[in-house]
Design a protein around this motif. Structure first.
Motif, PDB file in Angstrom:
ATOM      1  N   VAL A  27       0.896  -2.164   9.570  1.00  0.00           N
ATOM      2  CA  VAL A  27       0.735  -1.682   8.199  1.00  0.00           C
ATOM      3  C   VAL A  27       1.015  -2.825   7.229  1.00  0.00           C
ATOM      4  CG1 VAL A  27       1.563  -0.045   6.469  1.00  0.00           C
ATOM      5  CG2 VAL A  27       1.382   0.658   8.865  1.00  0.00           C
ATOM      6  N   GLU A  28      -0.027  -3.270   6.531  1.00  0.00           N
ATOM      7  CA  GLU A  28       0.111  -4.348   5.563  1.00  0.00           C
ATOM      8  C   GLU A  28       0.787  -3.825   4.301  1.00  0.00           C
ATOM      9  OE1 GLU A  28      -0.636  -7.495   5.878  1.00  0.00           O
ATOM     10  OE2 GLU A  28      -1.447  -7.317   7.920  1.00  0.00           O
ATOM     11  N   THR A  29       1.841  -4.500   3.881  1.00  0.00           N
ATOM     12  CA  THR A  29       2.599  -4.014   2.727  1.00  0.00           C
ATOM     13  C   THR A  29       1.752  -3.973   1.453  1.00  0.00           C
ATOM     14  OG1 THR A  29       3.414  -6.262   2.307  1.00  0.00           O
ATOM     15  CG2 THR A  29       4.779  -4.827   3.661  1.00  0.00           C
ATOM     16  N   GLY A  30       0.920  -5.004   1.240  1.00  0.00           N
ATOM     17  CA  GLY A  30       0.065  -5.019   0.053  1.00  0.00           C
ATOM     18  C   GLY A  30      -0.918  -3.872   0.060  1.00  0.00           C
ATOM     19  N   GLU A  31      -1.448  -3.555   1.233  1.00  0.00           N
ATOM     20  CA  GLU A  31      -2.396  -2.449   1.390  1.00  0.00           C
ATOM     21  C   GLU A  31      -1.757  -1.127   0.995  1.00  0.00           C
ATOM     22  OE1 GLU A  31      -4.189   0.151   5.141  1.00  0.00           O
ATOM     23  OE2 GLU A  31      -2.847  -1.550   5.478  1.00  0.00           O
ATOM     24  N   VAL A  32      -0.543  -0.905   1.477  1.00  0.00           N
ATOM     25  CA  VAL A  32       0.160   0.355   1.188  1.00  0.00           C
ATOM     26  C   VAL A  32       0.443   0.470  -0.304  1.00  0.00           C
ATOM     27  CG1 VAL A  32       2.269   1.677   1.575  1.00  0.00           C
ATOM     28  CG2 VAL A  32       1.180   0.472   3.473  1.00  0.00           C
ATOM     29  N   LYS A  33       0.980  -0.580  -0.887  1.00  0.00           N
ATOM     30  CA  LYS A  33       1.349  -0.539  -2.295  1.00  0.00           C
ATOM     31  C   LYS A  33       0.131  -0.329  -3.191  1.00  0.00           C
ATOM     32  CE  LYS A  33       4.460  -3.753  -3.417  1.00  0.00           C
ATOM     33  NZ  LYS A  33       5.189  -5.041  -3.400  1.00  0.00           N
ATOM     34  N   GLU A  34      -0.959  -1.017  -2.900  1.00  0.00           N
ATOM     35  CA  GLU A  34      -2.165  -0.877  -3.714  1.00  0.00           C
ATOM     36  C   GLU A  34      -2.762   0.527  -3.588  1.00  0.00           C
ATOM     37  OE1 GLU A  34      -6.533  -3.016  -4.411  1.00  0.00           O
ATOM     38  OE2 GLU A  34      -5.212  -3.692  -2.802  1.00  0.00           O
ATOM     39  N   PHE A  35      -2.830   1.024  -2.345  1.00  0.00           N
ATOM     40  CA  PHE A  35      -3.389   2.360  -2.134  1.00  0.00           C
ATOM     41  C   PHE A  35      -2.574   3.414  -2.865  1.00  0.00           C
ATOM     42  CE2 PHE A  35      -2.769   6.316   0.285  1.00  0.00           C
ATOM     43  CZ  PHE A  35      -4.002   6.908   0.032  1.00  0.00           C
ATOM     44  N   LEU A  36      -1.248   3.370  -2.709  1.00  0.00           N
ATOM     45  CA  LEU A  36      -0.401   4.401  -3.297  1.00  0.00           C
ATOM     46  C   LEU A  36      -0.479   4.381  -4.822  1.00  0.00           C
ATOM     47  CD1 LEU A  36       2.749   4.198  -0.988  1.00  0.00           C
ATOM     48  CD2 LEU A  36       0.918   5.880  -0.933  1.00  0.00           C
ATOM     49  N   ARG A  37      -0.474   3.198  -5.405  1.00  0.00           N
ATOM     50  CA  ARG A  37      -0.558   3.103  -6.860  1.00  0.00           C
ATOM     51  C   ARG A  37      -1.907   3.626  -7.373  1.00  0.00           C
ATOM     52  NH1 ARG A  37       2.484  -0.465 -10.225  1.00  0.00           N
ATOM     53  NH2 ARG A  37       4.476  -0.969  -9.254  1.00  0.00           N
ATOM     54  N   ASN A  38      -2.981   3.157  -6.753  1.00  0.00           N
ATOM     55  CA  ASN A  38      -4.305   3.584  -7.195  1.00  0.00           C
ATOM     56  C   ASN A  38      -4.497   5.084  -7.007  1.00  0.00           C
ATOM     57  OD1 ASN A  38      -4.916   0.969  -7.858  1.00  0.00           O
ATOM     58  ND2 ASN A  38      -6.061   0.538  -5.993  1.00  0.00           N
ATOM     59  N   TRP A  39      -3.997   5.589  -5.861  1.00  0.00           N
ATOM     60  CA  TRP A  39      -4.127   7.013  -5.573  1.00  0.00           C
ATOM     61  C   TRP A  39      -3.432   7.855  -6.634  1.00  0.00           C
ATOM     62  CZ3 TRP A  39       0.425   9.558  -3.272  1.00  0.00           C
ATOM     63  CH2 TRP A  39       0.264  10.944  -3.211  1.00  0.00           C
ATOM     64  N   LEU A  40      -2.184   7.509  -6.926  1.00  0.00           N
ATOM     65  CA  LEU A  40      -1.418   8.335  -7.846  1.00  0.00           C
ATOM     66  C   LEU A  40      -2.019   8.327  -9.250  1.00  0.00           C
ATOM     67  CD1 LEU A  40       1.160  10.061  -8.259  1.00  0.00           C
ATOM     68  CD2 LEU A  40       2.267   7.988  -9.066  1.00  0.00           C
ATOM     69  N   VAL A  41      -2.229   7.147  -9.794  1.00  0.00           N
ATOM     70  CA  VAL A  41      -2.702   7.049 -11.174  1.00  0.00           C
ATOM     71  C   VAL A  41      -4.110   7.616 -11.303  1.00  0.00           C
ATOM     72  CG1 VAL A  41      -3.241   5.478 -13.057  1.00  0.00           C
ATOM     73  CG2 VAL A  41      -1.199   5.090 -11.655  1.00  0.00           C
ATOM     74  N   GLU A  42      -5.016   7.250 -10.388  1.00  0.00           N
ATOM     75  CA  GLU A  42      -6.397   7.741 -10.468  1.00  0.00           C
ATOM     76  C   GLU A  42      -6.449   9.255 -10.292  1.00  0.00           C
ATOM     77  OE1 GLU A  42     -10.672   7.493  -8.101  1.00  0.00           O
ATOM     78  OE2 GLU A  42      -9.060   6.119  -7.582  1.00  0.00           O
ATOM     79  N   HIS A  43      -5.693   9.765  -9.316  1.00  0.00           N
ATOM     80  CA  HIS A  43      -5.755  11.204  -9.046  1.00  0.00           C
ATOM     81  C   HIS A  43      -5.235  12.004 -10.241  1.00  0.00           C
ATOM     82  CE1 HIS A  43      -6.084  14.825  -6.709  1.00  0.00           C
ATOM     83  NE2 HIS A  43      -4.824  15.126  -6.973  1.00  0.00           N
ATOM     84  N   ILE A  44      -4.136  11.556 -10.837  1.00  0.00           N
ATOM     85  CA  ILE A  44      -3.586  12.289 -11.976  1.00  0.00           C
ATOM     86  C   ILE A  44      -4.522  12.205 -13.179  1.00  0.00           C
ATOM     87  CG2 ILE A  44      -1.728  12.348 -13.683  1.00  0.00           C
ATOM     88  CD1 ILE A  44       0.212  11.499 -11.515  1.00  0.00           C
ATOM     89  N   MET A  45      -4.916  10.982 -13.537  1.00  0.00           N
ATOM     90  CA  MET A  45      -5.626  10.783 -14.798  1.00  0.00           C
ATOM     91  C   MET A  45      -7.101  11.161 -14.745  1.00  0.00           C
ATOM     92  SD  MET A  45      -3.787   7.464 -16.498  1.00  0.00           S
ATOM     93  CE  MET A  45      -4.226   8.081 -18.126  1.00  0.00           C
TER      94      MET A  45
END
Length: 281
Positions: free
Chosen positions: A102-120
């Motif tokens: 599990v690449e740390t950058g991959e996880v962080k980018e996915f989680l951030r994009n998922w949360l903000v995009e899904h909410i907004m």
């Protein structure tokens, strides 16, 4: 990378939904903190498990809200939920099998994009249909995370429980407290050592104490024995990376009334609390 900040721009306008989103922000920020700190595997594994469980819980509440409100985009929203939940679960399963995959950058980018995009984008789309709909909000809030899964219940009185969490790992302590509060247990107290936990227990009473087994000042078994000697009424659940079955066999009569094996999940955490005698609602 700075932590995600909850602002009014992310508010949907439905209190329980916004509360869920704030809990997700806390969990995501904690995931990033643990990744950056190269935290122990069981802590990050517990975080990913907790995030997966809480995601399913939140999605179930949101979908019930939309169903009762008659939101026309419900089926499309469910499809998006299933995709996102699957991706979160896949990251957790990969980490469980091989943490290095599990690449740390991959996880962080996915989680951030998922949360903000899904909410907004996706969540803001149902505001007009659902904001101010009291029956819909009540139905969504009735969905509880308990006993290892998501249930619909107006009976569970989680807000009446008082829980003390003892662990000398600050990030794991934050994780457990965040999940318990997000699930509806408002009176959660924390202690960074067994001695501090004892001092707190002398002054106040918790329904359940979740205590780490291996700590620097006093191990969890000795803590439980000390609680029994002092006739303090709280029920003690030990948390450990050891097998719960083997640990239980070795510590019969120790005063421990429950065992929680690490890495934990949100479901196993709530299950341990609610299935301990004084934690039953």
């Amino acid at each position: 990378m700075p932590p995600i900040e909850w602002t009014k721009d992310l508010a949907v306008g439905i209190p329980f939904v916004d509360g869920d989103h704030q809990a997700l922000v806390s969990l995501l920020n904690l995931v990033e903190t643990c990744i950056d700190a190269r935290e122990e595997t069981f802590v990050l594994g517990s975080l990913l498990n907790g995030l997966a469980d809480y995601t399913e819980y939140h999605f179930s509440r949101e979908e019930k809200l939309q169903q009762v409100c008659g939101y026309a985009g419900l089926q499309e929203h469910k499809t998006i939920h299933r995709r996102l939940a699957g991706e979160v679960d896949a990251i957790g399963r990969r980490f469980e099998t091989d943490p290095s995959s599990v690449e740390t950058g991959e996880v962080k980018e996915f989680l951030r994009n998922w949360l903000v995009e899904h909410i907004m984008v996706h969540d803001f789309a149902y505001r007009q249909a659902c904001v101010g709909h009291e029956q819909g909000a009540a139905a969504g809030e009735a969905i509880k995370l308990a006993n290892g899964g998501v249930v619909q219940s107006n009976v569970l009185q989680l807000d009446r429980l008082r829980i003390l969490v003892i662990d000398d790992n600050p990030n794991f302590l934050r994780l457990v407290a965040t999940v318990l509060k997000a699930a509806g247990i408002r009176r959660v107290h924390t202690a960074g050592s067994a001695m501090k936990g004892l001092e707190w227990s002398i002054r106040q009473t918790a329904d359940v104490v979740l205590c780490d087994w291996l700590m620097r000042d006093m191990n969890g078994v000795d803590f439980a024995l000390k609680m029994a000697e002092m006739e303090l009424p709280s029920r003690v659940v030990l948390m450990s990376g050891c097998s719960a079955d083997s640990f239980r066999e070795q510590n019969v009569g120790s005063g421990v009334e429950g065992f929680l094996e690490k890495p934990i999940s949100a479901g196993s955490l709530l299950n341990a609390v609610l299935n301990t005698p004084s934690g039953a609602a």
